[in-house]
Write a protein that holds these residues in place. Structure first.
Motif, PDB file in Angstrom:
ATOM      1  N   LEU A 159       0.825  -1.199   0.000  1.00  0.00           N
ATOM      2  CA  LEU A 159       0.000   0.000   0.000  1.00  0.00           C
ATOM      3  C   LEU A 159       0.865   1.258   0.000  1.00  0.00           C
ATOM      4  CD1 LEU A 159      -2.522  -1.228   2.716  1.00  0.00           C
ATOM      5  CD2 LEU A 159      -2.819  -1.330   0.239  1.00  0.00           C
ATOM      6  N   SER A 160       0.230   2.370  -0.305  1.00  0.00           N
ATOM      7  CA  SER A 160       0.949   3.644  -0.352  1.00  0.00           C
ATOM      8  C   SER A 160       1.221   4.162   1.057  1.00  0.00           C
ATOM      9  CB  SER A 160       0.125   4.676  -1.127  1.00  0.00           C
ATOM     10  OG  SER A 160      -1.066   4.996  -0.413  1.00  0.00           O
ATOM     11  N   GLY A 161       2.055   5.181   1.136  1.00  0.00           N
ATOM     12  CA  GLY A 161       2.392   5.773   2.424  1.00  0.00           C
ATOM     13  C   GLY A 161       1.192   6.356   3.149  1.00  0.00           C
ATOM     14  N   ALA A 162       0.187   6.810   2.397  1.00  0.00           N
ATOM     15  CA  ALA A 162      -1.017   7.376   3.020  1.00  0.00           C
ATOM     16  C   ALA A 162      -1.719   6.337   3.884  1.00  0.00           C
ATOM     17  CB  ALA A 162      -1.958   7.906   1.939  1.00  0.00           C
ATOM     18  N   PHE A 163      -1.738   5.081   3.439  1.00  0.00           N
ATOM     19  CA  PHE A 163      -2.353   4.009   4.217  1.00  0.00           C
ATOM     20  C   PHE A 163      -1.630   3.829   5.543  1.00  0.00           C
ATOM     21  CE2 PHE A 163      -4.304   2.926   0.212  1.00  0.00           C
ATOM     22  CZ  PHE A 163      -5.468   2.255   0.560  1.00  0.00           C
ATOM     23  N   PHE A 164      -0.315   3.780   5.482  1.00  0.00           N
ATOM     24  CA  PHE A 164       0.463   3.550   6.700  1.00  0.00           C
ATOM     25  C   PHE A 164       0.379   4.751   7.649  1.00  0.00           C
ATOM     26  CE2 PHE A 164       2.144   0.390   3.862  1.00  0.00           C
ATOM     27  CZ  PHE A 164       2.466  -0.673   4.701  1.00  0.00           C
ATOM     28  N   PHE A 165       0.355   5.947   7.095  1.00  0.00           N
ATOM     29  CA  PHE A 165       0.257   7.136   7.945  1.00  0.00           C
ATOM     30  C   PHE A 165      -1.088   7.162   8.662  1.00  0.00           C
ATOM     31  CE2 PHE A 165      -0.248  11.496   9.172  1.00  0.00           C
ATOM     32  CZ  PHE A 165       1.044  11.911   9.502  1.00  0.00           C
ATOM     33  N   ALA A 166      -2.171   6.912   7.911  1.00  0.00           N
ATOM     34  CA  ALA A 166      -3.497   6.887   8.520  1.00  0.00           C
ATOM     35  C   ALA A 166      -3.605   5.758   9.542  1.00  0.00           C
ATOM     36  CB  ALA A 166      -4.566   6.732   7.439  1.00  0.00           C
ATOM     37  N   ALA A 167      -2.987   4.614   9.231  1.00  0.00           N
ATOM     38  CA  ALA A 167      -3.047   3.473  10.140  1.00  0.00           C
ATOM     39  C   ALA A 167      -2.395   3.785  11.477  1.00  0.00           C
ATOM     40  CB  ALA A 167      -2.367   2.261   9.494  1.00  0.00           C
ATOM     41  N   VAL A 168      -1.190   4.361  11.433  1.00  0.00           N
ATOM     42  CA  VAL A 168      -0.426   4.599  12.664  1.00  0.00           C
ATOM     43  C   VAL A 168      -0.965   5.774  13.457  1.00  0.00           C
ATOM     44  CG1 VAL A 168       1.836   5.269  13.567  1.00  0.00           C
ATOM     45  CG2 VAL A 168       1.677   3.536  11.775  1.00  0.00           C
ATOM     46  N   PHE A 169      -1.302   6.866  12.788  1.00  0.00           N
ATOM     47  CA  PHE A 169      -1.608   8.103  13.498  1.00  0.00           C
ATOM     48  C   PHE A 169      -3.097   8.454  13.563  1.00  0.00           C
ATOM     49  CE2 PHE A 169       2.763   8.641  11.872  1.00  0.00           C
ATOM     50  CZ  PHE A 169       3.408   8.761  13.090  1.00  0.00           C
ATOM     51  N   MET A 170      -3.965   7.669  12.895  1.00  0.00           N
ATOM     52  CA  MET A 170      -5.392   8.001  12.914  1.00  0.00           C
ATOM     53  C   MET A 170      -6.276   6.872  13.436  1.00  0.00           C
ATOM     54  SD  MET A 170      -5.775  10.333   9.499  1.00  0.00           S
ATOM     55  CE  MET A 170      -4.816  11.843   9.359  1.00  0.00           C
ATOM     56  N   THR A 171      -5.890   5.616  13.200  1.00  0.00           N
ATOM     57  CA  THR A 171      -6.682   4.533  13.789  1.00  0.00           C
ATOM     58  C   THR A 171      -6.393   4.395  15.278  1.00  0.00           C
ATOM     59  OG1 THR A 171      -5.034   2.791  13.379  1.00  0.00           O
ATOM     60  CG2 THR A 171      -6.592   3.263  11.608  1.00  0.00           C
ATOM     61  N   THR A 172      -5.417   5.144  15.779  1.00  0.00           N
ATOM     62  CA  THR A 172      -5.044   5.084  17.191  1.00  0.00           C
ATOM     63  C   THR A 172      -5.445   6.346  17.944  1.00  0.00           C
ATOM     64  OG1 THR A 172      -2.853   5.961  16.616  1.00  0.00           O
ATOM     65  CG2 THR A 172      -3.085   3.579  16.712  1.00  0.00           C
ATOM     66  N   ASP A 173      -6.204   7.222  17.293  1.00  0.00           N
ATOM     67  CA  ASP A 173      -6.648   8.463  17.931  1.00  0.00           C
ATOM     68  C   ASP A 173      -7.556   8.139  19.109  1.00  0.00           C
ATOM     69  OD1 ASP A 173      -7.075  11.167  18.375  1.00  0.00           O
ATOM     70  OD2 ASP A 173      -8.772  11.248  16.993  1.00  0.00           O
ATOM     71  N   TYR A 174      -7.235   8.657  20.279  1.00  0.00           N
ATOM     72  CA  TYR A 174      -7.934   8.279  21.513  1.00  0.00           C
ATOM     73  C   TYR A 174      -9.439   8.581  21.475  1.00  0.00           C
ATOM     74  CZ  TYR A 174      -3.186   8.073  23.412  1.00  0.00           C
ATOM     75  OH  TYR A 174      -1.871   7.783  23.621  1.00  0.00           O
ATOM     76  N   GLY A 175      -9.798   9.750  20.988  1.00  0.00           N
ATOM     77  CA  GLY A 175     -11.193  10.180  21.112  1.00  0.00           C
ATOM     78  C   GLY A 175     -12.122   9.711  20.020  1.00  0.00           C
ATOM     79  N   THR A 176     -11.575   9.258  18.878  1.00  0.00           N
ATOM     80  CA  THR A 176     -12.434   8.989  17.725  1.00  0.00           C
ATOM     81  C   THR A 176     -12.433   7.530  17.274  1.00  0.00           C
ATOM     82  OG1 THR A 176     -10.641   9.537  16.170  1.00  0.00           O
ATOM     83  CG2 THR A 176     -12.072  11.334  16.885  1.00  0.00           C
ATOM     84  N   THR A 177     -11.720   6.673  17.983  1.00  0.00           N
ATOM     85  CA  THR A 177     -11.676   5.252  17.620  1.00  0.00           C
ATOM     86  C   THR A 177     -12.110   4.399  18.816  1.00  0.00           C
ATOM     87  OG1 THR A 177      -9.333   5.102  18.239  1.00  0.00           O
ATOM     88  CG2 THR A 177      -9.840   5.615  15.941  1.00  0.00           C
ATOM     89  N   PRO A 178     -12.491   3.150  18.592  1.00  0.00           N
ATOM     90  CA  PRO A 178     -12.982   2.296  19.682  1.00  0.00           C
ATOM     91  C   PRO A 178     -11.950   2.102  20.797  1.00  0.00           C
ATOM     92  CG  PRO A 178     -13.538   1.330  17.565  1.00  0.00           C
ATOM     93  CD  PRO A 178     -12.616   2.470  17.279  1.00  0.00           C
ATOM     94  N   VAL A 179     -12.458   1.931  22.000  1.00  0.00           N
ATOM     95  CA  VAL A 179     -11.582   1.664  23.149  1.00  0.00           C
ATOM     96  C   VAL A 179     -11.514   0.173  23.452  1.00  0.00           C
ATOM     97  CG1 VAL A 179     -11.973   3.927  24.175  1.00  0.00           C
ATOM     98  CG2 VAL A 179     -13.490   2.029  24.765  1.00  0.00           C
ATOM     99  N   THR A 180     -12.478  -0.596  22.939  1.00  0.00           N
ATOM    100  CA  THR A 180     -12.463  -2.043  23.159  1.00  0.00           C
ATOM    101  C   THR A 180     -11.487  -2.713  22.195  1.00  0.00           C
ATOM    102  OG1 THR A 180     -14.333  -2.281  21.625  1.00  0.00           O
ATOM    103  CG2 THR A 180     -14.840  -2.109  23.967  1.00  0.00           C
ATOM    104  N   LYS A 181     -10.867  -3.803  22.618  1.00  0.00           N
ATOM    105  CA  LYS A 181      -9.873  -4.484  21.792  1.00  0.00           C
ATOM    106  C   LYS A 181     -10.494  -5.018  20.498  1.00  0.00           C
ATOM    107  CE  LYS A 181      -6.932  -5.860  25.682  1.00  0.00           C
ATOM    108  NZ  LYS A 181      -6.319  -6.991  26.423  1.00  0.00           N
ATOM    109  N   GLY A 182     -11.619  -5.710  20.638  1.00  0.00           N
ATOM    110  CA  GLY A 182     -12.290  -6.231  19.444  1.00  0.00           C
ATOM    111  C   GLY A 182     -12.746  -5.115  18.532  1.00  0.00           C
ATOM    112  N   GLY A 183     -13.211  -4.030  19.116  1.00  0.00           N
ATOM    113  CA  GLY A 183     -13.653  -2.885  18.329  1.00  0.00           C
ATOM    114  C   GLY A 183     -12.522  -2.275  17.520  1.00  0.00           C
ATOM    115  N   GLN A 184     -11.319  -2.254  18.081  1.00  0.00           N
ATOM    116  CA  GLN A 184     -10.168  -1.705  17.365  1.00  0.00           C
ATOM    117  C   GLN A 184      -9.823  -2.548  16.144  1.00  0.00           C
ATOM    118  OE1 GLN A 184      -7.165  -1.461  20.412  1.00  0.00           O
ATOM    119  NE2 GLN A 184      -8.212   0.203  21.493  1.00  0.00           N
ATOM    120  N   TYR A 185      -9.919  -3.862  16.279  1.00  0.00           N
ATOM    121  CA  TYR A 185      -9.673  -4.732  15.134  1.00  0.00           C
ATOM    122  C   TYR A 185     -10.706  -4.488  14.030  1.00  0.00           C
ATOM    123  CZ  TYR A 185      -6.222  -7.580  17.653  1.00  0.00           C
ATOM    124  OH  TYR A 185      -5.097  -8.012  18.315  1.00  0.00           O
ATOM    125  N   ILE A 186     -11.977  -4.452  14.416  1.00  0.00           N
ATOM    126  CA  ILE A 186     -13.054  -4.265  13.441  1.00  0.00           C
ATOM    127  C   ILE A 186     -12.939  -2.901  12.773  1.00  0.00           C
ATOM    128  CG2 ILE A 186     -15.547  -4.036  13.166  1.00  0.00           C
ATOM    129  CD1 ILE A 186     -14.581  -6.895  13.516  1.00  0.00           C
TER     130      ILE A 186
END
Length: 260
Positions: free
Chosen positions: A183-210
């Motif tokens: 994948l392109s760098g945009a995918f990796f950047f969004a993955a590392v710095f946006m899917t881990t955002d505290y306020g806007t992503t799930p707090v449950t472990k299963g929810g984070q995977y989904i």
């Protein structure tokens, strides 16, 4: 980004950070009636925002982006960790929607004056290590992004559940569509710095995977079928809307398991 773009990258990132600090400070000073700078979140927010911008935009773009990100997306919803959408991703979508011509670097043909999309074959080594063929400042080196994510994970700041699921989801769709698996760098950047955002992503472990897997799959779909290289950021925004539902589903499962 600085290695490939030199002073242009420094200027864009510096403007977003300084503008974010000023926007946050003025809001705190005159609206909340508190100290000028209450935490360091506008610095991190401005840094990430600068890294998802290209270097060819005029300097008023990062200024507007910072003000919109801090005031409209963050402070209007209560401040740090209270916004329900990723501030940087929403801001990027806002900029593209409002100033599409400025945000896209056009290559004009000397005879037809029509915009051309030039595709170049980039080696695997260049994609991993970094190559300055264009794009946003922070997306040039997949290796650098992964090292940053690994550092944050080792420090206990983020979990890698969302990022790994995001990349796997994107790779799956790319494979189904017979596209390049890396994948392109945009995918990796969004993955590392946006899917881990505290306020806007799930707090449950299963929810984070989904969340990560669906967002990655949606991002790949937007990029390949919608011909939009900013697909990862749009996917993050869309999945942010479903974060409460995802957490609710997995919270119910946790409670049921404890009762049993």
């Amino acid at each position: 980004g600085v290695y490939f773009y030199k002073g242009k990258a420094i200027t864009i990132v510096a403007v977003t950070i300084i503008s974010s600090i000023l926007a946050e400070g003025l809001w705190n000073k005159y609206v909340k009636k508190c100290e000028f700078l209450t935490d360091y979140s506008p610095i991190a927010q401005g840094l990430i925002l600068g890294l998802i911008l290209p270097t060819f935009v005029p300097l008023w773009i990062p200024v507007i982006a910072s003000v919109f990100s801090i005031i409209v997306v963050k402070q209007f919803f209560g401040g740090f960790a209270q916004n329900f959408m990723n501030a940087q991703a929403v801001t990027k979508a806002f900029l593209i929607t409002s100033w599409a011509g400025v945000m896209s670097k056009q290559v004009l043909d000397s005879t037809s004056a029509a915009t051309e999309v030039v595709e170049t074959n980039v080696s695997l080594f260049s994609q991993l290590l970094g190559q300055g063929s264009g794009g946003n400042i922070g997306e040039l080196s997949i290796l650098a992004i992964c090292l940053g994510g690994l550092y944050l994970a080792l420090r206990g700041r983020i979990s890698l559940r969302g990022p790994i699921a995001f990349i796997l989801g994107g790779m799956l769709i790319n494979n189904l569509l017979d596209k390049e698996l890396l994948l392109s760098g945009a995918f990796f950047f969004a993955a590392v710095f946006m899917t881990t955002d505290y306020g806007t992503t799930p707090v449950t472990k299963g929810g984070q995977y989904i969340f990560g897997f669906i967002a990655g799959a949606l991002a790949s779909t937007i990029v390949n079928l919608g011909y939009n290289s900013e697909g990862p950021y749009y996917a993050i925004i869309i999945l942010n809307i479903f974060t409460p539902i995802i957490d609710f589903i997995f919270t119910k499962k946790v409670k049921a398991k404890k009762v049993a």
